[in-house]
Design a protein around this motif. Structure first.
Motif, PDB file in Angstrom:
ATOM      1  N   ALA A  77       0.847  -1.188   0.000  1.00 46.11           N
ATOM      2  CA  ALA A  77       0.000   0.000   0.000  1.00 46.11           C
ATOM      3  C   ALA A  77       0.883   1.238   0.000  1.00 46.11           C
ATOM      4  N   LEU A 125      -6.639  -1.454   4.411  1.00 50.32           N
ATOM      5  CA  LEU A 125      -5.750  -0.353   4.815  1.00 50.32           C
ATOM      6  C   LEU A 125      -6.210   0.997   4.254  1.00 50.32           C
ATOM      7  N   MET A 130      -1.623   5.660   8.728  1.00 50.87           N
ATOM      8  CA  MET A 130      -0.696   4.649   9.240  1.00 50.87           C
ATOM      9  C   MET A 130       0.133   5.170  10.419  1.00 50.87           C
ATOM     10  N   ASP A 136       3.786   1.013  12.963  1.00 52.94           N
ATOM     11  CA  ASP A 136       3.862   1.642  11.641  1.00 52.94           C
ATOM     12  C   ASP A 136       4.462   3.043  11.723  1.00 52.94           C
ATOM     13  N   ILE A 140       7.745   4.483   9.776  1.00 52.22           N
ATOM     14  CA  ILE A 140       7.664   5.647   8.890  1.00 52.22           C
ATOM     15  C   ILE A 140       8.765   6.653   9.231  1.00 52.22           C
ATOM     16  N   PHE A 155       4.523  -8.080  15.408  1.00 56.08           N
ATOM     17  CA  PHE A 155       3.258  -7.737  16.088  1.00 56.08           C
ATOM     18  C   PHE A 155       2.087  -8.322  15.306  1.00 56.08           C
ATOM     19  N   LEU A 157      -0.896  -8.352  12.939  1.00 62.23           N
ATOM     20  CA  LEU A 157      -1.246  -7.497  11.808  1.00 62.23           C
ATOM     21  C   LEU A 157      -2.744  -7.237  11.728  1.00 62.23           C
ATOM     22  N   LEU A 158      -3.076  -6.085  11.137  1.00 66.74           N
ATOM     23  CA  LEU A 158      -4.476  -5.773  10.839  1.00 66.74           C
ATOM     24  C   LEU A 158      -4.986  -6.800   9.831  1.00 66.74           C
ATOM     25  N   VAL A 166       6.141  -5.336   9.525  1.00 61.54           N
ATOM     26  CA  VAL A 166       5.855  -4.419   8.423  1.00 61.54           C
ATOM     27  C   VAL A 166       7.167  -3.891   7.843  1.00 61.54           C
ATOM     28  N   THR A 168       8.762  -0.891   5.384  1.00 66.48           N
ATOM     29  CA  THR A 168       8.450   0.457   4.870  1.00 66.48           C
ATOM     30  C   THR A 168       9.633   1.055   4.110  1.00 66.48           C
ATOM     31  N   TYR A 192       4.927   7.017   1.823  1.00 64.18           N
ATOM     32  CA  TYR A 192       5.539   5.776   2.319  1.00 64.18           C
ATOM     33  C   TYR A 192       4.927   4.593   1.598  1.00 64.18           C
ATOM     34  N   GLY A 194       4.781   0.383   1.559  1.00 63.41           N
ATOM     35  CA  GLY A 194       5.153  -0.773   2.369  1.00 63.41           C
ATOM     36  C   GLY A 194       4.093  -1.836   2.378  1.00 63.41           C
ATOM     37  N   GLY A 195       4.366  -2.826   3.187  1.00 62.31           N
ATOM     38  CA  GLY A 195       3.442  -3.946   3.314  1.00 62.31           C
ATOM     39  C   GLY A 195       3.861  -4.804   4.474  1.00 62.31           C
ATOM     40  N   ALA A 196       3.072  -5.836   4.724  1.00 61.47           N
ATOM     41  CA  ALA A 196       3.347  -6.692   5.869  1.00 61.47           C
ATOM     42  C   ALA A 196       3.832  -8.070   5.431  1.00 61.47           C
TER      43      ALA A 196
HETATM   44  N1  WA2 Z   1       0.316  -3.383   6.210  1.00 58.47           N
HETATM   45  C1  WA2 Z   1      -0.441  -4.490   6.375  1.00 58.47           C
HETATM   46  N2  WA2 Z   1      -0.951  -4.880   7.536  1.00 58.47           N
HETATM   47  C2  WA2 Z   1      -0.693  -4.107   8.614  1.00 58.47           C
HETATM   48  C3  WA2 Z   1       0.088  -2.948   8.515  1.00 58.47           C
HETATM   49  C4  WA2 Z   1       0.599  -2.596   7.257  1.00 58.47           C
HETATM   50  N3  WA2 Z   1       1.341  -1.480   7.090  1.00 58.47           N
HETATM   51  N4  WA2 Z   1       0.165  -2.418   9.775  1.00 58.47           N
HETATM   52  C5  WA2 Z   1      -0.556  -3.221  10.598  1.00 58.47           C
HETATM   53  N5  WA2 Z   1      -1.075  -4.254   9.915  1.00 58.47           N
HETATM   54  C6  WA2 Z   1       1.540   1.420   3.896  1.00 58.47           C
HETATM   55  O1  WA2 Z   1       4.559   2.060   5.901  1.00 58.47           O
HETATM   56  C7  WA2 Z   1       3.619   2.235   4.910  1.00 58.47           C
HETATM   57  C8  WA2 Z   1       1.778  -1.026   5.796  1.00 58.47           C
HETATM   58  C9  WA2 Z   1       2.446   0.314   5.952  1.00 58.47           C
HETATM   59  C10 WA2 Z   1       2.769   1.005   4.669  1.00 58.47           C
END
Ligand code: WA2
Length: 269
Positions: A77, A125, A130, A136, A140, A155, A157-158, A166, A168, A192, A194-196
């Motif tokens: 994202a 997301l 973020m 996060d 950043i 941690f 994740l959402l 994550v 970044t 920013y 990134g992804g998880a």
């Molecule tokens: N991406 C996916 N699952 C998550 C998460 C995340 N962050 N944070 C918590 N659960 C868009 O640093 C920029 C992605 C963060 C980027």
């Protein structure tokens, strides 16, 4: 004879652990490199072209078509940097209000990082600031100060509630010098990307395909703070003395962090 059996068992454990550590490190590395290239794609097609050549639709299509390049990420994202004085204009242009990670309306802050583009696999997301999540937010701040790939602590994740980390990268406005100072980097930050790494399910899937997997227990730890290792993958170790244990070091590309893989037999060999 007993000595010889132990030696052979140890040799097998070392080789299985090293194989897994090298494979995981390799997949981490290619994934990080591809996210780096995506950050450059955003800066080239979103910031060097007027009007921007990227919108949610093209981002979703391109990231879906290239997801094979990022085998350990559940999606990517892009979050845009928005200052408080820009918020009202931003929200009225977008036609939506940014949310926090807890799904509340974002309270006033100096700046925000709302997700404006997301791969469909992580569409939850979209619209989230973020910077409202502690892990996060730390990522950043460190990503934009260093210009390098940065990773969070492990941690939940959402979306999945799986254990993961994550990744970044900062996206800078064009023209930033390679030897820019921290202040210049922060100043030139536009957003920013990134992804998880969904370690709980994607690393499980990777390891389950390897021979001998039923015989050993694999853990991955973040050992940045050596006296307080954090489990990133695998069961909480039962404690007590393990007759055979092998530790393989891992390099996931964030020089601020240390990771290692620890392998042992399920039963006494
Ligand atoms: N991406 C996916 N699952 C998550 C998460 C995340 N962050 N944070 C918590 N659960 C868009 O640093 C920029 C992605 C963060 C980027």
């Amino acid at each position: 004879l007993r000595r010889e059996t132990m030696d052979r068992a140890e040799e097998r454990l070392v080789s299985m652990c090293e194989e897994r550590a090298r494979m995981l490190q390799e997949q981490f590395g290619v994934t990080v490199n591809h996210v780096h290239a995506l950050a450059i794609l955003i800066s080239t097609f979103h910031f060097e072209k007027f009007p921007s050549a990227i919108d949610q639709g093209t981002f979703a299509k391109y990231t879906a078509r290239t997801s094979f390049e990022r085998p350990l990420l559940n999606g990517v994202a892009y979050a845009q940097r928005i200052f408080h004085h820009e918020r009202e204009m931003f929200e009225s242009q977008q036609g939506w209000i940014m949310n926090t990670m807890k799904r509340e309306a974002a309270p006033p802050q100096d700046e925000y990082a709302p997700v404006i583009f997301s791969q469909d696999t992580v569409s939850y997301l979209a619209r989230i600031d973020m910077m409202s999540g502690e892990e996060d937010r730390e990522n950043i701040l460190r990503a934009r100060a260093t210009g390098k790939a940065v990773l969070t602590n492990p941690f939940r994740l959402l979306g999945s509630d799986h254990l993961g980390v994550v990744l970044t990268f900062a996206v800078y406005r064009p023209g930033l010098a390679a030897d820019a100072s921290v202040e210049q980097r922060v100043e030139a930050t536009a957003g920013y990307l990134g992804g998880a790494f969904d370690v709980e399910s994607l690393v499980e899937n990777l390891l389950s395909k390897l021979a001998g997997n039923q015989d050993i227990v694999v853990n991955v730890y973040d050992v940045t703070n050596a006296s307080e290792p954090m489990v990133m993958y695998g069961p909480q170790s039962p404690g007590g003395k393990v007759p055979l244990l092998h530790v393989s070091t891992l390099d996931f590309g964030d020089p601020f962090r240390r990771h290692e893989m620890r392998c042992r037999y399920k039963q006494k060999p």
